[in-house]
Scaffold this motif. Structure first.
Motif, mmCIF file in Angstrom:
data_model
loop_
_atom_site.group_PDB
_atom_site.id
_atom_site.type_symbol
_atom_site.label_atom_id
_atom_site.label_comp_id
_atom_site.label_asym_id
_atom_site.label_seq_id
_atom_site.Cartn_x
_atom_site.Cartn_y
_atom_site.Cartn_z
ATOM 1 N N GLY A 223 12.964 4.253 27.132
ATOM 2 C CA GLY A 223 13.416 5.367 26.322
ATOM 3 C C GLY A 223 13.597 6.654 27.109
ATOM 4 N N VAL A 224 12.595 6.996 27.931
ATOM 5 C CA VAL A 224 12.624 8.264 28.665
ATOM 6 C C VAL A 224 12.229 8.006 30.118
ATOM 7 N N LYS A 225 13.044 8.475 31.031
ATOM 8 C CA LYS A 225 12.689 8.454 32.462
ATOM 9 C C LYS A 225 11.862 9.702 32.733
ATOM 10 N N ILE A 226 10.588 9.529 33.043
ATOM 11 C CA ILE A 226 9.669 10.648 33.202
ATOM 12 C C ILE A 226 9.843 11.290 34.576
ATOM 13 N N LEU A 227 10.011 12.615 34.587
ATOM 14 C CA LEU A 227 10.170 13.375 35.822
ATOM 15 C C LEU A 227 8.931 14.192 36.167
ATOM 16 N N HIS A 228 8.260 14.726 35.157
ATOM 17 C CA HIS A 228 7.159 15.672 35.401
ATOM 18 C C HIS A 228 6.176 15.587 34.240
ATOM 19 N N THR A 229 4.874 15.605 34.547
ATOM 20 C CA THR A 229 3.847 15.522 33.513
ATOM 21 C C THR A 229 2.738 16.537 33.772
ATOM 22 N N PHE A 230 1.988 16.796 32.743
ATOM 23 C CA PHE A 230 0.737 17.545 32.886
ATOM 24 C C PHE A 230 -0.183 16.754 33.824
ATOM 25 N N GLY A 231 -0.689 17.425 34.862
ATOM 26 C CA GLY A 231 -1.592 16.765 35.795
ATOM 27 C C GLY A 231 -0.956 16.278 37.076
ATOM 28 N N ASP A 232 0.388 16.376 37.200
ATOM 29 C CA ASP A 232 1.008 15.911 38.445
ATOM 30 C C ASP A 232 1.038 17.045 39.467
ATOM 31 N N TYR A 233 1.737 16.840 40.584
ATOM 32 C CA TYR A 233 1.711 17.828 41.666
ATOM 33 C C TYR A 233 2.562 19.054 41.365
ATOM 34 N N MET A 234 3.522 18.960 40.464
ATOM 35 C CA MET A 234 4.231 20.154 40.032
ATOM 36 C C MET A 234 3.290 21.040 39.217
ATOM 37 N N TRP A 235 2.526 20.406 38.333
ATOM 38 C CA TRP A 235 1.510 21.157 37.570
ATOM 39 C C TRP A 235 0.485 21.765 38.523
ATOM 40 N N ALA A 236 0.070 21.018 39.535
ATOM 41 C CA ALA A 236 -0.917 21.508 40.494
ATOM 42 C C ALA A 236 -0.366 22.632 41.363
ATOM 43 N N HIS A 237 0.954 22.782 41.399
ATOM 44 C CA HIS A 237 1.569 23.872 42.167
ATOM 45 C C HIS A 237 1.334 25.222 41.506
ATOM 46 N N GLY A 238 0.949 25.197 40.213
ATOM 47 C CA GLY A 238 0.658 26.435 39.485
ATOM 48 C C GLY A 238 -0.824 26.734 39.458
ATOM 49 N N ASN A 239 -1.273 27.350 38.355
ATOM 50 C CA ASN A 239 -2.690 27.735 38.262
ATOM 51 C C ASN A 239 -3.572 26.623 37.678
ATOM 52 N N LYS A 240 -2.986 25.459 37.429
ATOM 53 C CA LYS A 240 -3.706 24.278 36.942
ATOM 54 C C LYS A 240 -4.395 24.521 35.599
ATOM 55 N N SER A 241 -3.778 25.337 34.758
ATOM 56 C CA SER A 241 -4.336 25.568 33.423
ATOM 57 C C SER A 241 -4.079 24.364 32.531
ATOM 58 N N GLU A 242 -4.871 24.250 31.473
ATOM 59 C CA GLU A 242 -4.753 23.125 30.551
ATOM 60 C C GLU A 242 -3.875 23.498 29.375
ATOM 61 N N PRO A 243 -3.388 22.497 28.648
ATOM 62 C CA PRO A 243 -2.579 22.800 27.462
ATOM 63 C C PRO A 243 -3.363 23.675 26.492
ATOM 64 N N PRO A 244 -2.671 24.496 25.700
ATOM 65 C CA PRO A 244 -3.358 25.456 24.818
ATOM 66 C C PRO A 244 -4.459 24.843 23.975
ATOM 67 N N GLU A 245 -4.242 23.660 23.373
ATOM 68 C CA GLU A 245 -5.234 23.112 22.462
ATOM 69 C C GLU A 245 -6.427 22.512 23.175
ATOM 70 N N LEU A 246 -6.287 22.163 24.452
ATOM 71 C CA LEU A 246 -7.419 21.572 25.173
ATOM 72 C C LEU A 246 -8.546 22.570 25.380
ATOM 73 N N ASP A 247 -8.291 23.869 25.132
ATOM 74 C CA ASP A 247 -9.330 24.863 25.319
ATOM 75 C C ASP A 247 -10.425 24.752 24.263
ATOM 76 N N PHE A 248 -10.095 24.174 23.094
ATOM 77 C CA PHE A 248 -11.121 24.149 22.048
ATOM 78 C C PHE A 248 -11.316 22.770 21.434
ATOM 79 N N VAL A 249 -10.624 21.755 21.900
ATOM 80 C CA VAL A 249 -10.785 20.413 21.362
ATOM 81 C C VAL A 249 -11.782 19.643 22.219
ATOM 82 N N GLU A 250 -12.776 19.057 21.634
ATOM 83 C CA GLU A 250 -13.741 18.237 22.344
ATOM 84 C C GLU A 250 -13.263 16.793 22.322
ATOM 85 N N VAL A 251 -12.936 16.252 23.492
ATOM 86 C CA VAL A 251 -12.409 14.902 23.552
ATOM 87 C C VAL A 251 -13.417 13.888 23.076
#
Length: 617
Positions: free
Chosen positions: A174-202
């Motif tokens: 269905g979708v050819k994945i190019l970039h995801t949360f947690g990959d090296y493009m994400w790591a090129h930034g400040n490595k912040s988490e998605p907005p909801e992960l700040d208050f959701v307990e897994v």
């Protein structure tokens, strides 16, 4: 695309005009977002406090994909591929969730996307209202059930019309994945988490189907989830994106269609393929002439093993358990198939045990991949030059036979992408004429030829890497074809193909070094002539000394020259007196050494260099 580390090139600050151009391109690509949002994303100018800094940098991924990355205040916001398509990062999508159309999936499937898989249609959740309209190749974001927060970016490999036409059977990718949360493009930034992960307990998450069933592991390792805890709609879902009960129906259509281009061999399968190709080489493809040895391992791999793979297969040593050609050959040496030797930092094939039981029992295929294009065994595969035929004779050169050589070039890491674009192998060897054709073919294919002056070629990202220096990246936009050709020959690895009378042509690494004839004085006014470097042309020193003794009517001697350990011995032939003309005459008559501008004129032969130390400066 960014699952593995990627390389960025020197960065440059974007001027106000470049920022306006980028904002206009972004608005044209994604008209659903407002101009105010785009201005907030890409500031018009840099603030006094240092904020609003916009930087662009070219990048190359581990798979060879190239593009331009845009970073605002240290955070990657967009990247643009070579075709000009703009892709937002997850950092941008978290600020503008509605920027892209979304495709929803389950938490465990999302974890597989983090591990590098593409999104298969059986893992896509069909909305109650049905899919919105999208076309093949459209950029889309991937969300997890129960949350609007985008977690991955990719391109559609199917259109909504095709899905509706198939009555939502949901087969294939269905979708050819190019970039995801947690990959090296994400790591090129400040490595912040998605907005909801700040208050959701897994750990306290409800596994009834909400997106919080995902357990993200920053190390990249998947966290297995017991099937009993999953909802009924997911009980039959495989993490590779297929569904039990449908896989038998999908396998022949969707999976088989993708296998040709995307299935990667396991290390064990690649090992077996390498061994089969090597056995084919040892059984029937290597020449019987002992003068073909020693042979560099790089030449054995690129010119013999790779072309001798079975038809319809690809060989990549890096996908095997050996990882390197030298390690693979040493393993074969331990089995008694071949003999190797280290020489000058390179592994050399010295001989083949043709009486080995495994070689005797092996049945070589009649046709291999390299037979699809006519080439001789010594010739490199995939578009490179093949050696010409040469009769096998013994002793002197035959009538009319002369020594000749052809300069060849092999792409280094920076030039590989250029030749891959035109379908040539990265291991191929090219003559200067081949390079000229390759440059012209690439320029025509990419529409880089200047219409006003057809001699000039526009420098794109691939040519930039291949021919420009770092300080020319921003200043050089066009180069003449001859200039590109000259830069390529200066940067590529030199080889040469040597044609000796009575022997098969040989391809050797490096530039061809000429025979050196030196005239100097010894013991006062006594003059001697020294000849060095004849071994590389297949000339026996003792035999040459005998010819010169008769021709010059003078005494001769043969003396070994000290060299590196394990290196082939090199000898110096010395003749009493100044005998340059006589030496050149013997080389021409007896050895087939070509001279132009008059017989015995040493200065006019590319294979002979004369140094006269007796002349006064």
């Amino acid at each position: 695309m960014f699952r593995k580390p990627f390389h960025t090139k020197p960065q440059s600050h974007l001027r106000s005009s470049d920022r306006r151009k980028l904002r206009a391109e972004l608005l044209a690509a994604y008209p659903s977002i407002s101009e105010e949002v785009v201005v907030d994303l890409i500031p018009t100018k840099e603030g006094k406090d240092g904020g609003g800094e916009v930087i662009s940098a070219k990048f190359v991924t581990h798979g060879g994909e190239q593009g331009v990355l845009y970073v605002v205040d240290g955070q990657p916001i967009l990247w643009k591929d070579l075709s000009g398509c703009i892709f937002p990062t997850v950092y941008t999508l978290w600020r503008i969730p509605a920027m892209l159309p979304t495709i929803m999936t389950h938490g465990p499937v999302l974890q597989k996307l983090f591990d590098g898989a593409d999104l298969m249609l059986p893992g896509v959740i069909i909305p109650a209202e049905g899919f919105h309209d999208f076309a093949y190749g459209d950029v889309a974001a991937v969300t997890v059930r129960g949350s609007p927060i985008p977690m991955a970016v990719g391109t559609m490999t199917v259109s909504s019309a095709d899905i509706k036409k198939s009555r939502y059977e949901m087969r294939g990718k269905g979708v050819k994945i190019l970039h995801t949360f947690g990959d090296y493009m994400w790591a090129h930034g400040n490595k912040s988490e998605p907005p909801e992960l700040d208050f959701v307990e897994v750990g306290d998450a409800d596994t009834s189907g909400s997106w919080t069933e995902l357990e993200y592991n920053p190390s990249g390792a998947s966290t297995p989830i017991a099937s009993e805890t999953l909802p009924a709609s997911m009980q039959n879902l495989n993490l590779d994106g297929s569904v039990h009960g449908e896989i038998e129906q999908n396998n022949e259509e969707a999976v088989a269609k993708e296998t040709d281009t995307e299935v990667k061999m396991s290390p064990a399968e690649m090992d077996q393929l390498l061994e089969q190709a090597l056995f084919t080489v040892l059984k029937s493809r290597l020449p019987d002439d002992p003068k073909a040895f020693p042979m560099p391992s790089s030449l054995l791999y690129s010119n013999y093993i790779v072309p001798c793979r079975p038809r319809g297969t690809l060989i990549d040593i890096k996908q095997s358990s050996y990882k390197k050609v030298g390690k693979f050959l040493k393993a074969m040496e331990k089995r008694g198939l071949i003999k190797l030797k280290e020489r000058g930092g390179e592994t050399m094939l010295m001989s083949v045990n043709r009486q080995h039981p495994q070689i005797i029992e092996f049945v070589a295929p009649r046709k291999v991949a390299g037979d699809e294009k006519p080439a001789k065994p010594e010739g490199p595969a995939d578009g490179s030059r093949s050696p010409t035929d040469s009769s096998k004779t013994n002793g002197k050169s035959g009538a009319g036979e002369t020594i000749s050589a052809v300069e060849l070039y092999k792409a280094s890491a920076k030039e590989c992408r250029l030749f891959e674009e035109i379908g040539a192998s990265k291991d191929a060897l090219f003559t200067e004429a081949d390079l000229r054709v390759a440059v012209t073919e690439y320029a025509e294919m990419k529409n880089l030829i200047d219409r006003a002056n057809p001699r000039m070629v526009k420098i794109d990202a691939i040519l930039c890497d291949a021919v420009l220096k770092k300080d020319e990246y921003q200043s050089v936009d066009y180069l003449p074809r001859d200039g590109i050709l000259q830069r390529l020959t200066e940067r590529m690895q030199p080889y040469h193909e040597l044609h000796l009378p009575g022997r098969e042509p040989e391809i050797r690494k490096g530039t061809l070094k000429p025979i050196q004839i030196t005239v100097e004085q010894r013991q006062g006014r006594k003059t001697v002539t020294k000849v060095v470097g004849i071994e590389r042309f297949g000339i026996d020193p003792e035999q040459l000394a005998g010819w010169l003794k008769v021709r010059c009517a003078s005494s001769t001697s043969v003396t070994p020259i000290p060299g590196k350990a394990n290196a082939a011995p090199v000898y110096e032939v010395m003749i009493q007196g100044s005998k340059v003309k006589e030496v050149c005459s013997v080389l021409e008559k007896e050895c087939g050494m070509p001279f132009t501008g008059g017989k015995g004129s040493a200065v006019s032969s590319r294979f002979v260099e004369v140094v006269d130390k007796t002349k006064k400066k």
